[in-house]
Write a protein that holds these residues in place. Structure first.
Motif, PDB file in Angstrom:
ATOM      1  N   LYS A 110       0.839  -1.213   0.000  1.00  0.00           N
ATOM      2  CA  LYS A 110       0.000   0.000   0.000  1.00  0.00           C
ATOM      3  C   LYS A 110       0.872   1.261   0.000  1.00  0.00           C
ATOM      4  CE  LYS A 110      -4.082  -2.186   2.040  1.00  0.00           C
ATOM      5  NZ  LYS A 110      -3.572  -3.523   2.429  1.00  0.00           N
ATOM      6  N   HIS A 138      -1.958   3.431  -2.962  1.00  0.00           N
ATOM      7  CA  HIS A 138      -3.012   4.446  -2.884  1.00  0.00           C
ATOM      8  C   HIS A 138      -2.637   5.560  -3.855  1.00  0.00           C
ATOM      9  CE1 HIS A 138      -5.388   3.049   0.531  1.00  0.00           C
ATOM     10  NE2 HIS A 138      -4.270   2.744   1.180  1.00  0.00           N
ATOM     11  N   GLN A 167     -11.400   1.010  -3.702  1.00  0.00           N
ATOM     12  CA  GLN A 167     -12.344   0.840  -2.588  1.00  0.00           C
ATOM     13  C   GLN A 167     -11.600   0.075  -1.501  1.00  0.00           C
ATOM     14  OE1 GLN A 167     -15.407  -1.581  -4.437  1.00  0.00           O
ATOM     15  NE2 GLN A 167     -16.577   0.201  -5.127  1.00  0.00           N
ATOM     16  N   MET A 168     -12.150   0.044  -0.299  1.00  0.00           N
ATOM     17  CA  MET A 168     -11.589  -0.810   0.757  1.00  0.00           C
ATOM     18  C   MET A 168     -12.708  -1.592   1.440  1.00  0.00           C
ATOM     19  SD  MET A 168      -8.339   1.176   2.428  1.00  0.00           S
ATOM     20  CE  MET A 168      -7.652  -0.369   3.069  1.00  0.00           C
ATOM     21  N   SER A 170     -12.761  -2.248   4.761  1.00  0.00           N
ATOM     22  CA  SER A 170     -12.903  -1.950   6.190  1.00  0.00           C
ATOM     23  C   SER A 170     -13.965  -0.886   6.450  1.00  0.00           C
ATOM     24  CB  SER A 170     -11.546  -1.487   6.744  1.00  0.00           C
ATOM     25  OG  SER A 170     -10.968  -0.548   5.850  1.00  0.00           O
ATOM     26  N   ASN A 173     -13.987   3.395   6.023  1.00  0.00           N
ATOM     27  CA  ASN A 173     -12.822   3.879   5.261  1.00  0.00           C
ATOM     28  C   ASN A 173     -13.187   5.162   4.522  1.00  0.00           C
ATOM     29  OD1 ASN A 173     -13.289   3.332   2.222  1.00  0.00           O
ATOM     30  ND2 ASN A 173     -13.944   1.410   3.205  1.00  0.00           N
ATOM     31  N   ARG A 174     -12.190   5.955   4.166  1.00  0.00           N
ATOM     32  CA  ARG A 174     -12.412   7.287   3.617  1.00  0.00           C
ATOM     33  C   ARG A 174     -12.369   7.332   2.094  1.00  0.00           C
ATOM     34  NH1 ARG A 174     -15.337   8.693   6.549  1.00  0.00           N
ATOM     35  NH2 ARG A 174     -15.152  10.902   5.990  1.00  0.00           N
ATOM     36  N   ASN A 199     -14.066  -3.546  -2.931  1.00  0.00           N
ATOM     37  CA  ASN A 199     -14.594  -4.006  -1.646  1.00  0.00           C
ATOM     38  C   ASN A 199     -15.337  -5.331  -1.790  1.00  0.00           C
ATOM     39  OD1 ASN A 199     -15.818  -4.396   0.803  1.00  0.00           O
ATOM     40  ND2 ASN A 199     -17.217  -2.649   0.621  1.00  0.00           N
ATOM     41  N   GLN A 235     -13.191  -5.165   9.909  1.00  0.00           N
ATOM     42  CA  GLN A 235     -13.196  -5.871   8.615  1.00  0.00           C
ATOM     43  C   GLN A 235     -14.622  -6.338   8.323  1.00  0.00           C
ATOM     44  OE1 GLN A 235     -12.084  -6.236   5.776  1.00  0.00           O
ATOM     45  NE2 GLN A 235     -10.529  -7.836   5.675  1.00  0.00           N
TER      46      GLN A 235
END
Ligand code: S5P
Length: 286
Positions: A110, A138, A167-168, A170, A173-174, A199, A235
């Motif tokens: 990352k 990122h 996307q994530m 978790s 996430n922002r 995601n 998660q």
């Protein structure tokens, strides 16, 4: 031409000859880059769209796990900086073992810094550029990070692919929808980017991402577990089959395999769900 037999109960595994392009459909013809083609070929040969998130703390435990589940996975994702006894000599042996199992090696670093520093971070103690076939990044620092990472591989005469986090999985996430759209707009046009992280816990989000991405890049999804719902510390998990049907090309699975009572059986199950999804998706013409 290869002939396949059946594998999973209640599912006809296309018991007739086919080639990688048959199951990958447009994804195959639209992705001619070396990393994407390598991945799709290995996944086809092994009938598995599973990337093992090998989040274990010692080289010995990683070695045992890869030996156990190697035949059922297509890629191996590492976090080198969480391995207590990491050392360059044993790591070379571990990477050789991964290659014997025909696995793409993915360091989930990352990266997020400016291009020049990211290039330097590909070297350093871990020398990621020398053994990783793909890395995550990122896009928060701007587009030059991709050039920096590609220069890192270039410094040692290797080629690799970048997965941008669009996307994530978790909670909280922002990575907002507008940020996702910007990441996709840039990544789609960049040769050094072979795909995006999506995601995996939410098929709707994967489908939206697939619409934005089109056919010409891959989507890899963490947040996947046969036991769906909330995981540890924010998660979230969705089902492997649903993720593939929604447009995921690779399921990143960690605890679902390495914390299972029988990791080999678990890996086999994830592989079967993923392959079933891919075959059905291709029959539907997606
Ligand atoms: O959004 C993300 C992105 C990644 S790469 N969410 C994630 O969980 N990951 C990674 O996937 C995470 O770093 C971990 O290695 C793996 C998920 O592991 P699991 O045990 O939850 O399946």
């Amino acid at each position: 031409m290869i002939t396949f037999g059946g594998m999973i109960e209640g599912f006809d595994f296309m018991p007739h000859p086919m080639e990688a392009s048959d199951v990958w459909s447009d994804r195959w013809t639209s992705n001619t880059g070396i990393t994407a083609r390598n991945y799709m070929s290995v996944a086809f040969e092994k009938q598995s769209l599973v990337c093992l998130a090998a989040d274990l703390p010692t080289i010995e435990s990683l070695t045992a796990l890869v030996n156990e589940v190697g035949p059922y996975i297509a890629a191996l994702k590492t976090h080198v900086d969480l391995i207590d006894d990491w050392n360059a000599e044993e790591w070379v042996g571990f990477c050789r073992l991964a290659k014997q199992h025909n696995l793409l090696i993915f360091e989930d670093r990352k990266f997020a810094d400016i291009g020049k520093i990211s290039q330097q971070q590909m070297a350093g103690l871990y020398d990621i550029r020398s053994w990783a076939d793909l890395v995550t990044a990122h896009l928060i620092s701007g587009p030059d990070i991709v050039a920096g990472l590609q220069n890192g591989w270039g410094d040692v005469g290797r080629q690799g692919g970048v997965l941008l986090l669009a996307q994530m999985s978790s909670r909280g996430n922002r990575l907002t929808p507008s940020y996702t759209a910007e990441v996709v707009a840039l990544g789609r046009e960049h040769e050094g980017v072979f795909g995006f992280i999506g995601n995996g816990s939410n098929p709707n989000e994967i489908a939206e991402l697939r619409t934005m991405v089109g056919q010409s890049k891959l989507i890899w999804t963490p947040g996947v577990n046969i036991a769906t719902g909330d995981g540890a510390q924010g998660q979230r998990y969705g089902h492997p089959y649903d993720a593939v049907m929604a447009g995921s090309d690779c399921l990143i699975v960690g605890s679902g395999i390495h914390q299972a009572d029988e990791p080999r059986e678990a890996a086999k199950q994830y592989a079967q769900h993923s392959w079933k999804g891919l075959v059905e998706r291709s029959r539907e013409g997606d």
